[in-house]
Write an enzyme that holds these catalytic residues in place. Sequence first.
Site, PDB file in Angstrom:
ATOM      1  N   GLY A  37       8.399   5.186   2.570  1.00  0.00           N
ATOM      2  CA  GLY A  37       7.241   4.648   1.849  1.00  0.00           C
ATOM      3  C   GLY A  37       7.350   3.137   1.650  1.00  0.00           C
ATOM      4  O   GLY A  37       8.311   2.508   2.105  1.00  0.00           O
ATOM      5  N   LEU A  72      12.383   7.881  -5.067  1.00  0.00           N
ATOM      6  CA  LEU A  72      11.090   7.205  -4.919  1.00  0.00           C
ATOM      7  C   LEU A  72      10.052   8.131  -4.296  1.00  0.00           C
ATOM      8  O   LEU A  72       8.933   7.690  -4.007  1.00  0.00           O
ATOM      9  CB  LEU A  72      11.252   5.960  -4.033  1.00  0.00           C
ATOM     10  CG  LEU A  72      12.410   5.025  -4.387  1.00  0.00           C
ATOM     11  CD1 LEU A  72      12.453   3.834  -3.442  1.00  0.00           C
ATOM     12  CD2 LEU A  72      12.306   4.550  -5.831  1.00  0.00           C
ATOM     13  N   SER A  83       6.421   5.407 -14.077  1.00  0.00           N
ATOM     14  CA  SER A  83       5.166   4.675 -13.858  1.00  0.00           C
ATOM     15  C   SER A  83       4.519   4.291 -15.180  1.00  0.00           C
ATOM     16  O   SER A  83       4.646   5.017 -16.177  1.00  0.00           O
ATOM     17  CB  SER A  83       4.208   5.593 -13.087  1.00  0.00           C
ATOM     18  OG  SER A  83       2.884   5.169 -13.237  1.00  0.00           O
ATOM     19  N   TYR A 106      -0.827  13.220 -13.055  1.00  0.00           N
ATOM     20  CA  TYR A 106       0.186  12.309 -12.511  1.00  0.00           C
ATOM     21  C   TYR A 106       1.015  11.705 -13.655  1.00  0.00           C
ATOM     22  O   TYR A 106       2.249  11.726 -13.632  1.00  0.00           O
ATOM     23  CB  TYR A 106      -0.507  11.194 -11.711  1.00  0.00           C
ATOM     24  CG  TYR A 106       0.426  10.143 -11.179  1.00  0.00           C
ATOM     25  CD1 TYR A 106       0.940  10.235  -9.895  1.00  0.00           C
ATOM     26  CD2 TYR A 106       0.796   9.048 -11.954  1.00  0.00           C
ATOM     27  CE1 TYR A 106       1.807   9.272  -9.401  1.00  0.00           C
ATOM     28  CE2 TYR A 106       1.655   8.078 -11.480  1.00  0.00           C
ATOM     29  CZ  TYR A 106       2.158   8.194 -10.202  1.00  0.00           C
ATOM     30  OH  TYR A 106       3.018   7.235  -9.726  1.00  0.00           O
ATOM     31  N   GLU A 116       1.651   4.767 -15.771  1.00  0.00           N
ATOM     32  CA  GLU A 116       0.691   5.842 -16.089  1.00  0.00           C
ATOM     33  C   GLU A 116       1.168   6.697 -17.257  1.00  0.00           C
ATOM     34  O   GLU A 116       0.381   7.411 -17.874  1.00  0.00           O
ATOM     35  CB  GLU A 116       0.482   6.746 -14.873  1.00  0.00           C
ATOM     36  CG  GLU A 116      -0.498   6.204 -13.848  1.00  0.00           C
ATOM     37  CD  GLU A 116      -1.955   6.470 -14.201  1.00  0.00           C
ATOM     38  OE1 GLU A 116      -2.272   7.576 -14.638  1.00  0.00           O
ATOM     39  OE2 GLU A 116      -2.773   5.558 -14.038  1.00  0.00           O
TER      40      GLU A 116
END
Length: 332
Positions: free
Chosen positions: A13, A79, A124, A148, A126
């Site tokens: 990624g 990750l 994150s 998420y 988030e």
Amino acid sequence: MAAKRALVIGIAGQDGSYLAELLLAEGYEVHGVVRSASASLENLAAVRDRVELHETDVLDVDALAALLSSTRPREVYNLAAPSFVPQSWREPVAVAEHSAVGVTVLLETIRRIDASTRVFQASSSEIFGEPRESPQTEETPLAPLTPYGAAKAYGHFLTRCYRRRYGLHATSGILYNHESPRRPVDFVPRKIARAATAIALGLERELELGNLDARRDWGYAPDYVRAMWLALQQPEGDDYVIATGESHSVRELAEIAFSHVGLDYEEHVRVDESLTRGSAELHDLVGDPARARERLGWAPSVDFAALVRLLVDADLERLRAQHEVAGPVVEG
Ligand code: G4F
């Protein structure tokens, strides 16, 4: 255990590939996990022959244990996880498996195989969802608003639990948005950069976006992987907010991207209500990276405007090569 051997789960990624480059430059032997033999290795082009790839199901305890036993890494970077937030409403179970259960599998397997292994968990911003304070720090209470964010919050808490209960060198990096030319076009910075370029080259006419007033704290991905590595060089694991400390709107992003190719975004951007996130849109998301600055000596090297321009420049090069067209001269 090798003095400098690392396992990067999700190496193909954006973050995994930049981290692999950094680790190789630091003299590591680098192993990476890819989901399947058919995974795209485009991001690894520069280092493909210098990393050892393993096709492993990291949700499978036995498979992960076998991999950790055979590679014996000093550091493990987790990750791998679905990263497009709206998708988490369509696939909440898969997101929970990867970002919540997957972290459990990893921490528990590390504890059993070699508890001295250092582990970085990619969390994150988030997890803050509807933040109680701005900017957010490592102490800000979590209030996720999406599957998420909820799954990442679980992974974040579990990392803390294992650090405290078992003394693992386990770090949770609370990563704010970080971008690069390796970012998929699902995410708004690349979506805008690619479209501004395509419009400037006469390949497309307009761009549909969601909420132009949404704000985020955007940084440059190679800076963020450097923070991951620095965090694992500390005597103990901890939580770190990795952010620039500045927030900007999607509108500002579009303004800079379009003007970089000599265009006015207002003439080309159209709002499509179906792309807005309603009550799941996050507000006041901006991180305070003081702990990372003080303990890791970390600071972002690329500011917002420079980040947007570098994304546009990369897409210009890519689209010109693909379409063999001469493009506009970018504004300085
Ligand atoms: O680029 P985005 O899709 O990133 P988002 O949802 O903030 O998530 C990214 O950052 C998180 C870190 O905080 C990561 F955890 C996550 O994995 C991912 O890397 O959207 C950014 C903002 C949002 O406010 C969105 O509503 O842009 C707004 N936006 C406006 N128009 C749009 C669009 N986002 C997308 N993807 N597409 C649009 O057309």
